[in-house]
Design an enzyme around this catalytic site. Structure first.
Site, PDB file in Angstrom:
ATOM      1  N   ARG A 253       0.834  -1.196   0.000  1.00  0.00           N
ATOM      2  CA  ARG A 253       0.000   0.000   0.000  1.00  0.00           C
ATOM      3  C   ARG A 253       0.873   1.253   0.000  1.00  0.00           C
ATOM      4  O   ARG A 253       2.030   1.226   0.428  1.00  0.00           O
ATOM      5  CB  ARG A 253      -0.922   0.026   1.222  1.00  0.00           C
ATOM      6  CG  ARG A 253      -1.916  -1.124   1.296  1.00  0.00           C
ATOM      7  CD  ARG A 253      -2.802  -0.966   2.517  1.00  0.00           C
ATOM      8  NE  ARG A 253      -3.789  -2.050   2.641  1.00  0.00           N
ATOM      9  CZ  ARG A 253      -3.592  -3.176   3.275  1.00  0.00           C
ATOM     10  NH1 ARG A 253      -2.415  -3.396   3.869  1.00  0.00           N
ATOM     11  NH2 ARG A 253      -4.523  -4.100   3.335  1.00  0.00           N
ATOM     12  N   LYS A 278      -2.300   0.069   7.859  1.00  0.00           N
ATOM     13  CA  LYS A 278      -3.752  -0.069   7.895  1.00  0.00           C
ATOM     14  C   LYS A 278      -4.204  -1.120   8.900  1.00  0.00           C
ATOM     15  O   LYS A 278      -5.151  -0.891   9.661  1.00  0.00           O
ATOM     16  CB  LYS A 278      -4.273  -0.417   6.497  1.00  0.00           C
ATOM     17  CG  LYS A 278      -5.788  -0.567   6.439  1.00  0.00           C
ATOM     18  CD  LYS A 278      -6.264  -0.866   5.036  1.00  0.00           C
ATOM     19  CE  LYS A 278      -7.780  -1.009   5.003  1.00  0.00           C
ATOM     20  NZ  LYS A 278      -8.279  -1.297   3.636  1.00  0.00           N
ATOM     21  N   HIS A 351      -2.888   1.850  -5.385  1.00  0.00           N
ATOM     22  CA  HIS A 351      -3.749   0.763  -4.945  1.00  0.00           C
ATOM     23  C   HIS A 351      -4.253  -0.047  -6.136  1.00  0.00           C
ATOM     24  O   HIS A 351      -4.528  -1.244  -6.011  1.00  0.00           O
ATOM     25  CB  HIS A 351      -4.931   1.300  -4.136  1.00  0.00           C
ATOM     26  CG  HIS A 351      -5.337   0.395  -3.018  1.00  0.00           C
ATOM     27  ND1 HIS A 351      -4.563   0.202  -1.891  1.00  0.00           N
ATOM     28  CD2 HIS A 351      -6.424  -0.405  -2.849  1.00  0.00           C
ATOM     29  CE1 HIS A 351      -5.161  -0.658  -1.076  1.00  0.00           C
ATOM     30  NE2 HIS A 351      -6.288  -1.042  -1.643  1.00  0.00           N
ATOM     31  N   ARG A 354      -1.848  -2.694  -6.775  1.00  0.00           N
ATOM     32  CA  ARG A 354      -2.043  -3.778  -5.803  1.00  0.00           C
ATOM     33  C   ARG A 354      -3.141  -4.723  -6.284  1.00  0.00           C
ATOM     34  O   ARG A 354      -3.002  -5.951  -6.238  1.00  0.00           O
ATOM     35  CB  ARG A 354      -2.391  -3.152  -4.453  1.00  0.00           C
ATOM     36  CG  ARG A 354      -2.725  -4.126  -3.322  1.00  0.00           C
ATOM     37  CD  ARG A 354      -3.010  -3.304  -2.060  1.00  0.00           C
ATOM     38  NE  ARG A 354      -3.634  -4.091  -1.014  1.00  0.00           N
ATOM     39  CZ  ARG A 354      -2.962  -4.803  -0.110  1.00  0.00           C
ATOM     40  NH1 ARG A 354      -1.647  -4.850  -0.161  1.00  0.00           N
ATOM     41  NH2 ARG A 354      -3.589  -5.475   0.833  1.00  0.00           N
ATOM     42  N   HIS A 377      -3.561  -9.565   4.002  1.00  0.00           N
ATOM     43  CA  HIS A 377      -4.921  -9.610   4.543  1.00  0.00           C
ATOM     44  C   HIS A 377      -4.956 -10.492   5.791  1.00  0.00           C
ATOM     45  O   HIS A 377      -4.250 -11.497   5.874  1.00  0.00           O
ATOM     46  CB  HIS A 377      -5.892 -10.175   3.507  1.00  0.00           C
ATOM     47  CG  HIS A 377      -6.153  -9.242   2.378  1.00  0.00           C
ATOM     48  ND1 HIS A 377      -6.639  -9.652   1.154  1.00  0.00           N
ATOM     49  CD2 HIS A 377      -5.986  -7.891   2.273  1.00  0.00           C
ATOM     50  CE1 HIS A 377      -6.775  -8.608   0.363  1.00  0.00           C
ATOM     51  NE2 HIS A 377      -6.388  -7.527   1.011  1.00  0.00           N
ATOM     52  N   TYR A 386     -11.555 -10.352  -5.013  1.00  0.00           N
ATOM     53  CA  TYR A 386     -10.841 -10.439  -6.287  1.00  0.00           C
ATOM     54  C   TYR A 386     -11.335 -11.597  -7.150  1.00  0.00           C
ATOM     55  O   TYR A 386     -11.038 -11.648  -8.347  1.00  0.00           O
ATOM     56  CB  TYR A 386      -9.331 -10.594  -6.043  1.00  0.00           C
ATOM     57  CG  TYR A 386      -8.726  -9.390  -5.367  1.00  0.00           C
ATOM     58  CD1 TYR A 386      -8.594  -8.194  -6.052  1.00  0.00           C
ATOM     59  CD2 TYR A 386      -8.304  -9.447  -4.039  1.00  0.00           C
ATOM     60  CE1 TYR A 386      -8.058  -7.077  -5.436  1.00  0.00           C
ATOM     61  CE2 TYR A 386      -7.766  -8.340  -3.418  1.00  0.00           C
ATOM     62  CZ  TYR A 386      -7.643  -7.147  -4.115  1.00  0.00           C
ATOM     63  OH  TYR A 386      -7.120  -6.048  -3.505  1.00  0.00           O
TER      64      TYR A 386
END
Length: 414
Positions: A253, A278, A351, A354, A377, A386
């Site tokens: 990120r 994050k 992003h 990503r 994640h 995704y």
């Protein structure tokens, strides 16, 4: 030696940066008018390249030895445009000169709210989450003050319900977050016996479900085209190339790229170990040869001399840490330079790179848990979004359309 830069090239970078800061349309138009006059001034004086000295000459042509307070509002705006343009060219950022809003949590209820926020911090809530709740509870506190409620002892259910009712002017998403924050706060007050009544039970359920959007992705060919558009013969290009690679090859990120320090790279083990901003989750990623070489090239031949522990710095003095909006504008600039098709219909920040990496991994039949690890994640649930962009796999799940035996439909025979 700094590369000479034409005004239009500088403006194209600065315009993207200003939009990334969510400046309103009126402010953007103000800058565009100022740049037009600045461009006219340079043309009139046969000046080809822009620098801070040109900006000073432009400012002098406006002021004409008059004191600043005697200038009109439009003339002051032109000075602001020139100063911002020069500042961005040197530092790569715009420093906000407006006074930051100070949160007023005075009074008995304000102190309780601050204690609650500290409680959330102790429980491990992310700083960004706490900051959002802080704003929501400030809104509630302001409402109570406006209604002469300065003590929790005088708080009644009708006050809470009226506050929620007054939120009707906001979006469903905003109402959902404010109400959720308020419910958590009221539970805290009851659990800590600050209130003898659990008012959280009267909080109505908000029928809101966040709509999941399809991630913006670019093809492998488009990502390679983007990387080739970076001029790596100068320090800025070396820095930009290394950062874009970190997003495109490792899926980092913008916040993690801008905050990356020397201690995050283990050169002996070819490993990047970083605590995500994050999620506060630590991830370990392989330091790919391509990425490592790009970082070394920047450190040896592009990075300004600085004692800061951050790897990526602004190109001009003061050599501060690069900001996330700047990285967004950098990626956007090179996407435009690469002339990617339909760019105006896509998101075009780091992003999106990503997302593109995730899509590429899916195309290679990479298992979902592995993709989750790469992207950092906390669970595969976040990664499942995704699956909707893996069109090849989705086609394999399609079913044949059954024949309809109905007089209202005619089956076509090929």
């Amino acid at each position: 030696m700094k590369k000479q830069q034409k005004l239009q090239e500088l403006i194209s970078e600065l315009e993207v940066y200003i939009k990334s800061l969510s400046y309103n349309r009126a402010t953007q138009l103000k800058y565009q008018r100022g740049w037009k006059l600045l461009n006219d001034f340079m043309s009139k004086n046969s000046i080809e390249f822009y620098n801070s000295q040109v900006g000073e000459k432009f400012i002098f042509s406006i002021m004409k030895n008059r004191p600043y307070e005697n200038l009109s509002r439009k003339e002051k705006d032109l000075l602001r445009v020139a100063n911002v343009t020069s500042e961005f060219q040197v530092t790569g950022v715009i420093r906000f000169r407006s006074v930051s809003k100070k949160y007023d949590f005075s009074g008995e209820i304000g102190k309780v709210i601050l204690n609650y926020l500290e409680h959330l911090k102790f429980k491990g809530n992310a700083l960004r989450t706490i900051e959002g709740k802080k704003i929501h509870l400030l809104r509630f506190l302001d409402y109570l003050k406006a209604n002469n409620i300065f003590s929790l002892k005088t708080l009644e259910s009708q006050h809470i319900l009226q506050f929620i009712n007054d939120l009707g002017i906001y979006s469903n998403a905003s109402i959902h977050h404010v109400v959720g924050t308020l419910k958590g706060f009221l539970k805290y007050l009851y659990q800590k016996e600050i209130l003898l009544t659990d008012f959280s039970y009267i909080i109505p359920k908000i029928g809101y479900k966040k709509e999941s959007k399809l991630p913006t992705t670019y093809t492998k060919e488009e990502v390679e085209k983007l990387l080739k558009s970076v001029d790596r013969a100068n320090p800025k290009g070396k820095r930009d190339f290394a950062m874009i690679l970190l997003a495109a090859r490792l899926g980092l990120r913008a916040s993690d790229i801008c905050r990356m320090k020397f201690e995050n790279i283990n050169w002996k083990q070819n490993m990047i170990r970083i605590k995500q901003t994050k999620t506060a989750r630590t991830v370990e990623l392989p330091l790919l040869t391509e990425v490592g070489n790009a970082i070394i090239d920047y450190l040896k031949y592009g990075r300004p001399e600085s004692d800061l522990s951050y790897i990526f710095l602004c190109m001009g003095q003061p050599y501060g840490k690069l900001k996330e909006p700047t990285l967004h504008s950098i990626v956007t600039f090179y996407l435009k330079r690469a002339k990617i098709d339909n760019l105006d219909k896509k998101k075009h920040g780091p992003h999106a790179l990503r997302h593109s990496l995730a899509c590429s991994l899916l195309e290679q039949k990479t298992p979902l848990p592995v993709i989750s690890e790469v992207l950092g994640h906390s669970s595969t649930e976040s990664t499942k979004t995704y699956l909707r962009i893996d069109l090849n796999s989705l086609r394999q799940c399609s079913l044949e359309v059954p024949v309809l035996n109905s007089p209202y439909y005619i089956q076509e025979v090929n």
